[in-house]
Enzyme design. Structure first.
Site, PDB file in Angstrom:
ATOM      1  N   LYS A  71       0.745  -1.264   0.057  1.00 20.48           N
ATOM      2  CA  LYS A  71      -0.122  -0.257   0.107  1.00 20.48           C
ATOM      3  C   LYS A  71       0.576   1.476   0.058  1.00 20.48           C
ATOM      4  O   LYS A  71       0.373   2.366  -0.511  1.00 20.48           O
ATOM      5  CB  LYS A  71      -0.918  -0.079   1.231  1.00 20.48           C
ATOM      6  CG  LYS A  71      -2.178  -1.001   0.909  1.00 20.48           C
ATOM      7  CD  LYS A  71      -3.093  -0.791   2.351  1.00 20.48           C
ATOM      8  CE  LYS A  71      -4.397  -1.517   1.893  1.00 20.48           C
ATOM      9  NZ  LYS A  71      -5.382  -1.195   2.981  1.00 20.48           N
ATOM     10  N   ASP A 108     -10.279   2.975   1.700  1.00 21.88           N
ATOM     11  CA  ASP A 108     -10.417   2.452   3.342  1.00 21.88           C
ATOM     12  C   ASP A 108     -11.275   3.311   4.034  1.00 21.88           C
ATOM     13  O   ASP A 108     -12.175   3.123   4.853  1.00 21.88           O
ATOM     14  CB  ASP A 108      -9.264   2.110   3.841  1.00 21.88           C
ATOM     15  CG  ASP A 108      -8.567   0.922   3.210  1.00 21.88           C
ATOM     16  OD1 ASP A 108      -9.049   0.167   2.681  1.00 21.88           O
ATOM     17  OD2 ASP A 108      -7.115   0.771   3.576  1.00 21.88           O
TER      18      ASP A 108
END
Ligand code: NAP
Length: 283
Positions: A71, A108
């Site tokens: 990420k 997210d």
């Protein structure tokens, strides 16, 4: 780059990746919306991330999700990073543009907030202080989401104080960093409590937290989804607090990805939740 055969492709890059629930989620949507396509787990070693991402346009992928450990590293590889991902410091989703450029975003925080709004429609970020425990990638997304939603006070607690202090500097906003030893006391008067540490996840010990001072009306959220109900959530439910687990965060973050990849905003339904929850242990 458009796929000339209109067979839609996306996937998740991780190392390891086979534990990911994302293929089950996205392939359910392919079937539900009657699109010809598939979503695959892509086991990509850290040293191969650049080559793997750069191969997406030639392979006619619409994009991919990223999971541990890619990420952060992907930030330096893609051509464009949106403001949310830049602030959070991590990319969870890559979109292949028609010209082959790679655009990175982070869904997210969207997933975290939308899950709460679906499961607890009466919840308001500004209703009272929020306590967030943890200062990793998940916590950054949670705090960004809470602040954007109007939280006026976010009490941030993390085992390593310096990580929390860095997060507060990077994100700004109404964050008050407090030492780990204060984690029980700061629950007083809180309206929302979020566990964004890895404590309570399968294989890890429970988060050590005494809920005695937490108002019974406070929403207790855990972003962990394996198990479905962490020891923290069990303890909170037993004393009467509303609770929410991390599964819906995972499901909801897929919706903006689909919108960007395939032009459809899919739904998170009780059937979908049940399907994905089916092979995750309850406690
Ligand atoms: N539902 C979802 O969609 C979603 C999305 C993202 C993450 N998650 C879950 O959230 C959890 C955290 O993920 P992440 O990506 O944020 O991980 P991360 O970046 O590695 O952060 C881990 C956090 O846990 C804390 N921690 C680790 N061991 C601890 C211990 N023994 N005692 C107290 N705190 C401890 C760390 O504190 P230090 O700073 O002191 O190391 C840090 O704050 C994982 O279980 C992950 O699966 C779920």
């Amino acid at each position: 780059m458009a796929n000339p055969e209109r067979f839609l492709l996306a996937g998740v890059m991780g190392w390891p990746v086979m534990h990911s629930r994302s293929p089950k989620l996205h392939n359910y949507w392919f079937e539900k919306y009657g699109l010809a396509g598939t979503y695959v787990p892509l086991a990509v070693k850290p040293e191969d991330l650049r080559a793997a991402l750069r191969a997406l346009p030639a392979l006619c992928f619409s994009g991919c999700n990223l999971t541990i450990p890619h990420k952060q590293a992907a930030m330096a590889i893609v051509d464009e990073v949106d403001e949310v991902a830049r602030k959070i410091g991590a990319i969870s989703c890559v979109v292949v543009r028609p010209d082959g450029m790679l655009a990175g975003s982070n869904n997210d925080c969207y997933g975290f907030i939308q899950n709460i709004l679906q499961e607890q429609p009466g919840w308001r970020a500004e209703a009272g202080p929020a306590v967030v425990i943890g200062a990793g990638g998940g916590a950054r997304a949670v705090i960004y989401g809470l602040a954007e939603r109007g939280a006026r006070e976010i009490r941030l607690i993390n085992r390593t104080l310096g990580h929390a202090q860095k997060l507060a500097v990077d994100l700004g906003g109404p964050i008050k960093v407090l030492p780990w030893s204060e984690r029980h006391a700061v629950l007083e008067g809180a309206a929302t409590l979020v566990n964004a540490t890895s404590q309570g996840m399968v294989g890890n010990p429970p988060l050590e937290l005494d809920l005695a001072k937490l108002p019974k009306s406070a929403l207790v959220a855990d972003i962990i989804y394996i198990p479905r109900e962490t020891p923290l959530l069990v303890a909170a439910r037993m004393r009467g607090n509303p609770t929410i687990n991390g599964l819906g965060m995972l499901l909801h973050q897929g919706r903006p990805a689909w919108k960007a990849w395939f032009g459809i905003e899919p739904e998170v339904t009780p059937q979908l939740r049940a399907l994905i929850a089916a092979d995750i242990p309850q406690t």
